[in-house]
Design a protein around this motif. Structure first.
Motif, PDB file in Angstrom:
ATOM      1  N   LEU A   1       0.885  -1.039   0.283  1.00 22.33           N
ATOM      2  CA  LEU A   1      -0.053   0.261  -0.099  1.00 22.33           C
ATOM      3  C   LEU A   1       0.852   1.139   0.150  1.00 22.33           C
ATOM      4  CD1 LEU A   1      -2.349  -1.207   2.837  1.00 22.33           C
ATOM      5  CD2 LEU A   1      -2.723  -1.001  -0.042  1.00 22.33           C
ATOM      6  N   MET A   2       2.064   1.124   0.594  1.00 22.47           N
ATOM      7  CA  MET A   2       3.289   2.487   0.425  1.00 22.47           C
ATOM      8  C   MET A   2       3.461   2.634  -0.275  1.00 22.47           C
ATOM      9  SD  MET A   2       3.735   3.606   3.730  1.00 22.47           S
ATOM     10  CE  MET A   2       5.460   3.904   3.915  1.00 22.47           C
ATOM     11  N   THR A   3       3.434   1.405  -1.508  1.00 26.88           N
ATOM     12  CA  THR A   3       4.517   2.021  -3.117  1.00 26.88           C
ATOM     13  C   THR A   3       3.175   2.321  -3.764  1.00 26.88           C
ATOM     14  OG1 THR A   3       3.947  -0.536  -3.079  1.00 26.88           O
ATOM     15  CG2 THR A   3       5.977   0.611  -2.567  1.00 26.88           C
ATOM     16  N   GLU A   4       2.161   2.365  -3.398  1.00 27.24           N
ATOM     17  CA  GLU A   4       0.753   2.423  -4.336  1.00 27.24           C
ATOM     18  C   GLU A   4       0.757   3.870  -3.428  1.00 27.24           C
ATOM     19  OE1 GLU A   4      -1.627  -1.296  -4.717  1.00 27.24           O
ATOM     20  OE2 GLU A   4      -2.453   0.019  -3.828  1.00 27.24           O
ATOM     21  N   SER A   5       1.275   4.355  -2.469  1.00 29.49           N
ATOM     22  CA  SER A   5       0.339   5.827  -2.165  1.00 29.49           C
ATOM     23  C   SER A   5       1.848   6.292  -2.420  1.00 29.49           C
ATOM     24  CB  SER A   5       0.175   5.296  -0.320  1.00 29.49           C
ATOM     25  OG  SER A   5       1.226   4.891   0.058  1.00 29.49           O
ATOM     26  N   ARG A   6       2.919   6.058  -2.346  1.00 30.06           N
ATOM     27  CA  ARG A   6       3.648   7.012  -2.626  1.00 30.06           C
ATOM     28  C   ARG A   6       3.889   7.170  -3.541  1.00 30.06           C
ATOM     29  NH1 ARG A   6       9.817   3.479  -3.080  1.00 30.06           N
ATOM     30  NH2 ARG A   6       8.525   2.581  -4.501  1.00 30.06           N
ATOM     31  N   ASP A   7       3.279   6.386  -5.385  1.00 31.58           N
ATOM     32  CA  ASP A   7       3.115   6.837  -6.757  1.00 31.58           C
ATOM     33  C   ASP A   7       2.214   7.959  -6.605  1.00 31.58           C
ATOM     34  OD1 ASP A   7       3.475   3.491  -7.342  1.00 31.58           O
ATOM     35  OD2 ASP A   7       4.808   4.818  -7.496  1.00 31.58           O
ATOM     36  N   GLU A   8       0.607   7.713  -5.699  1.00 25.94           N
ATOM     37  CA  GLU A   8      -0.027   8.614  -6.037  1.00 25.94           C
ATOM     38  C   GLU A   8       0.706   9.719  -5.259  1.00 25.94           C
ATOM     39  OE1 GLU A   8      -3.426   5.661  -5.367  1.00 25.94           O
ATOM     40  OE2 GLU A   8      -3.206   7.144  -3.709  1.00 25.94           O
ATOM     41  N   ALA A   9       1.655   9.915  -3.637  1.00 21.15           N
ATOM     42  CA  ALA A   9       2.089  11.393  -3.094  1.00 21.15           C
ATOM     43  C   ALA A   9       3.101  11.411  -4.534  1.00 21.15           C
ATOM     44  CB  ALA A   9       3.328  11.052  -2.854  1.00 21.15           C
ATOM     45  N   GLN A  10       3.351  11.203  -5.503  1.00 20.10           N
ATOM     46  CA  GLN A  10       4.654  11.733  -6.735  1.00 20.10           C
ATOM     47  C   GLN A  10       3.934  12.130  -7.804  1.00 20.10           C
ATOM     48  OE1 GLN A  10       7.313   8.234  -7.679  1.00 20.10           O
ATOM     49  NE2 GLN A  10       8.388   8.625  -6.080  1.00 20.10           N
ATOM     50  N   ASN A  11       2.362  11.102  -7.990  1.00 19.62           N
ATOM     51  CA  ASN A  11       1.405  12.537  -9.149  1.00 19.62           C
ATOM     52  C   ASN A  11       0.787  13.436  -8.101  1.00 19.62           C
ATOM     53  OD1 ASN A  11       2.140   9.671 -10.909  1.00 19.62           O
ATOM     54  ND2 ASN A  11       0.377   8.812  -9.780  1.00 19.62           N
ATOM     55  N   CYS A  12       0.638  13.854  -6.760  1.00 15.70           N
ATOM     56  CA  CYS A  12       0.159  14.079  -6.681  1.00 15.70           C
ATOM     57  C   CYS A  12       1.100  15.505  -6.530  1.00 15.70           C
ATOM     58  CB  CYS A  12      -0.154  14.348  -5.169  1.00 15.70           C
ATOM     59  SG  CYS A  12      -1.547  13.245  -5.446  1.00 15.70           S
ATOM     60  N   CYS A  13       2.303  15.337  -6.409  1.00 11.73           N
ATOM     61  CA  CYS A  13       3.608  16.552  -6.255  1.00 11.73           C
ATOM     62  C   CYS A  13       4.353  16.923  -7.357  1.00 11.73           C
ATOM     63  CB  CYS A  13       5.013  15.681  -5.759  1.00 11.73           C
ATOM     64  SG  CYS A  13       5.255  15.259  -3.757  1.00 11.73           S
ATOM     65  N   LEU A  14       3.666  15.750  -8.282  1.00 15.05           N
ATOM     66  CA  LEU A  14       4.142  16.578  -9.588  1.00 15.05           C
ATOM     67  C   LEU A  14       2.917  17.969 -10.411  1.00 15.05           C
ATOM     68  CD1 LEU A  14       4.927  13.087 -11.509  1.00 15.05           C
ATOM     69  CD2 LEU A  14       6.437  15.047 -11.196  1.00 15.05           C
ATOM     70  N   LYS A  15       1.346  17.323  -9.902  1.00 17.49           N
ATOM     71  CA  LYS A  15       0.575  18.520 -10.180  1.00 17.49           C
ATOM     72  C   LYS A  15       0.309  19.395  -9.013  1.00 17.49           C
ATOM     73  CE  LYS A  15      -3.059  14.543 -11.122  1.00 17.49           C
ATOM     74  NZ  LYS A  15      -3.986  14.156 -10.501  1.00 17.49           N
ATOM     75  N   GLN A  16       0.871  19.268  -8.490  1.00 19.33           N
ATOM     76  CA  GLN A  16       1.115  20.791  -7.366  1.00 19.33           C
ATOM     77  C   GLN A  16       2.090  21.635  -7.893  1.00 19.33           C
ATOM     78  OE1 GLN A  16       1.799  19.177  -3.638  1.00 19.33           O
ATOM     79  NE2 GLN A  16      -0.449  18.928  -3.114  1.00 19.33           N
ATOM     80  N   LYS A  17       3.207  21.000  -8.286  1.00 21.83           N
ATOM     81  CA  LYS A  17       4.633  21.347  -9.089  1.00 21.83           C
ATOM     82  C   LYS A  17       3.918  22.726 -10.666  1.00 21.83           C
ATOM     83  CE  LYS A  17       8.366  18.748  -7.491  1.00 21.83           C
ATOM     84  NZ  LYS A  17       9.694  18.109  -8.016  1.00 21.83           N
TER      85      LYS A  17
END
Length: 669
Positions: A510-526
């Motif tokens: 789940l962490m790996t999935e959430s990390r991927d999701e967080a990375q995607n969110c960070c990219l969106k925020q950038k």
């Protein structure tokens, strides 16, 4: 003239005798002239001509010299000329006119208004006093005759007195020829006395009338005085006409200047209205830009709220990876802080721009105050110039009061023109004051509207600051809540470590999935941050454009101020030129005053000399009268002596005759 000949022939054809064919021939060829010199005119001819002359073809001159006209013929001819309006010169020389002719001439002078020259040489008008008095009455009532020839008319001193009475009321006769009559001393004095009231007679011939030389000299002096007076009056009339023309030209120039001033005021009003419209449009644009910035800030706030919500969700999802989550939180916090700093910088830049705009507005208001001060100074200068003009007008009124003594009628016209000119100046001044007050009111209204707009902008800025402070407080509160939740989560994590160890694998997945999701969110925020930066750049560019527009407006206002200054300088130059013209007129009037004073001095000197000469002449006349009396006494004594001698001679002759032999012989018989 051919028509006159045809009419004369027609009238002669009606009668049995076509008498006067020569008269018709004389009337035919001479265009504008009827010459009947040395022709015998009968009564039918005279009656025919008397009927033709009232409605005849235009005749400038008519003459019947040496025609030997009868009294009735003269009456018929002159009755026809009474209603004629074309004959300017009439010559009746050598016709032996007497009582009836004199009465007909008096009637002609009373009724005819076209004859300017009348020649009556070699007649007998002065032989009968009643006829000549009737002629003098007609001359008294006539105000159109300019030349009269009465040579060789047997006019005595009584006729000269009647003629002098007529001349006292006649105002048109300029030349009078009385040569070779019997006027004498009394007639000469009567004519000299009439010249004191008659100011139009310029030439009077009195040769061959037994008039003393001193009276002739006095008559010449009076005629010279009349000529000088006529010349002075003509010069004064010319000067009055020139002054009236100059006054009219000044009025026209003032009207033109006033119309130009009104046009410039209207143009300034239009330009100010345009500038106000442009400023209103630009202010509305600035308001729209501020509204857009406010909406952008709201969108950024919403995005921040969304990002914080996403962060809270990611924290709830990632409980187990504390270190990774903390690192991610630190990164997110650093990004948020940098973004918040950028937002603060943008807000500070907006505040600086607003302060600059306020400073520019204050500078514009100061310039407006300076312009108002300049307008006040110009009004004061205009008032000073008006006072100067009023003083010049007073000087002009004084000069006109001095000129009134010489030309009353001309002075009244000038005073009327001056009053009208003063009224026009006062109207122009009142209109100018009204226009200046109106412009000042408009400027005050525009300043009030600008102050109101500035106050509104300040209120908007204050409300924006309040909203930013509220947003900051909300962000700090959310941060505190997030930290409290993190503490709670950590405590729960410590308590539930044993339970989570069993589900590590699932959680790692789940962490790996959430990390991927967080990375995607960070990219969106950038990406969102990059978009916000691009929008901030666009806003800065828009603010630069607004600054350029403000600079253009300032340049436009400066140009308008320069144009106003140039116009005011032109008005000053025109006023100075007008003052120079008025001063030149004043100097000319001073010269006229000096000339008039010199003429008055000359007149006084001439009058004093004339009085002294008259006194001398009267003394000489008294001496001559005494001598005449002595001579008459001697003549009477000599006559008595001659009568005595004649009586003595007669007695002696009678005695001699009686004592002679012839006497004795006759006595004897």
């Amino acid at each position: 003239m051919e028509q006159l000949g045809r009419e004369y022939a027609r009238l002669c054809a009606r009668r049995a005798r076509p008498a006067g064919g020569r008269a018709a021939a004389a009337a035919g060829p001479g265009g504008g002239r009827l010459d009947l010199a040395a022709q015998s005119l009968s009564l039918p001819t005279c009656s025919a001509l008397g009927r033709l002359l009232p409605g005849a073809a235009p005749l400038a001159r008519a003459g019947a010299r040496d025609c030997g006209l009868s009294e009735e013929g003269v009456r018929l001819l002159l009755n026809g000329l009474c209603t004629n309006t074309t004959v300017k010169s009439l010559d009746l020389k050598g016709n032996n006119l007497r009582t009836t002719g004199a009465e007909a001439l008096g009637k002609l002078l009373r009724q005819n208004k076209s004859i300017r020259s009348l020649t009556l040489e070699w007649n007998s008008l002065g032989m009968w006093e009643e006829g000549f008095s009737f002629f003098c009455q007609g001359l008294r009532a006539n105000n159109f005759l300019q030349r009269l020839d009465l040579r060789n008319n047997q006019i005595n001193h009584q006729g000269a007195g009647e003629l002098a009475m007529a001349l006292t009321q006649n105002t048109s006769l300029q030349e009078l020829d009385l040569r070779w009559n019997n006027i004498g001393l009394l007639g000469g004095r009567a004519l000299l006395n009439c010249l004191h009231s008659n100011k139009t007679l310029k030439r009077l011939e009195l040769a061959g009338n037994n008039v003393p030389g001193d009276i002739l000299k006095a008559v010449e002096q009076a005629l010279d005085h009349n000529q000088d007076r006529e010349a002075i009056l003509s010069e004064a009339q010319n000067q009055v006409n020139i002054l009236s023309k100059e006054v009219l030209s000044l009025k026209d120039e003032k009207n033109k200047q006033f119309m130009d001033f009104v046009d410039t005021v209207d143009k300034q009003k239009e330009e100010r209205a345009r500038s106000e419209k442009m400023s209103a449009a630009r202010v509305s644009q600035l308001q729209e830009a501020l509204d857009e910035q406010h909406s952008i800030m709201n969108s950024l706030k919403a995005k921040l709220q969304m990002t914080e919500a996403a962060l809270t969700l990611s924290e709830q999802k990632v409980h187990t990876l504390g270190e990774l989550l903390s690192a991610m939180k630190q990164e997110q916090n650093s990004v948020a802080e940098s973004h918040f700093r950028e937002l603060q910088q943008q807000k500070q830049e907006g505040a600086d721009r607003e302060s600059k705009l306020l400073h520019d507005l204050s500078a514009a208001s100061e310039k407006n105050l300076l312009l108002r001060n300049q307008v006040d100074e110009l009004e004061r200068k205009c008032k000073v110039q008006q006072d100067q003009l009023f003083q010049v007008k007073q000087d002009l009124t004084n000069t006109t009061a001095e000129l009134k003594l010489r030309a009353v009628e001309a002075e009244e016209r000038l005073e009327m023109e001056k009053r009208r000119f003063k009224q026009s100046l006062e109207d122009m001044e009142s209109l100018r004051v009204k226009e200046v007050d109106r412009v000042a009111q408009q400027m005050e209204a525009s300043e009030r509207s600008m102050h109101d707009r500035i106050q509104r902008l300040e209120a908007i800025r204050i409300s924006l600051d309040k909203e930013l402070s509220q947003v900051k407080a909300a962000a700090l509160a959310e941060r505190g809540r997030a930290e409290e939740e993190l503490v709670k989560v950590r405590s729960q994590a410590r308590l539930e470590e044993q339970q989570r160890l069993e589900h590590l694998e699932e959680k790692l997945r789940l962490m790996t999935e959430s990390r991927d999701e967080a990375q995607n969110c960070c990219l969106k925020q950038k990406e969102m941050v990059a978009e916000a930066q691009a929008k901030a750049k666009q806003l800065s560019l828009y603010a630069d454009g607004l600054k350029r527009r403000l600079e253009e407006l300032q340049q436009y206002v400066d140009r308008k101020e320069e144009e106003k200054v140039t116009e005011l300088n032109k008005v000053k130059v025109e006023l100075q030129e007008q003052i120079g013209h008025l001063e030149a007129e004043r100097t000319a009037q001073d010269g006229l005053r000096e000339k008039i004073a010199a003429l008055e001095r000359q007149l006084k000197a001439l009058s004093s000399n004339h009085r002294e000469a008259l006194l001398d002449k009267e003394g000489e006349i008294s001496l001559l009268l005494e001598k005449l009396r002595m001579k008459e006494a001697e003549i009477s004594r000599m006559r008595e002596e001659e009568a005595q001698r004649a009586s003595f001679l007669q007695n002696a002759i009678m005695a001699y005759v009686q004592g002679s032999p012839l006497g004795t012989h006759s006595s004897r018989k």
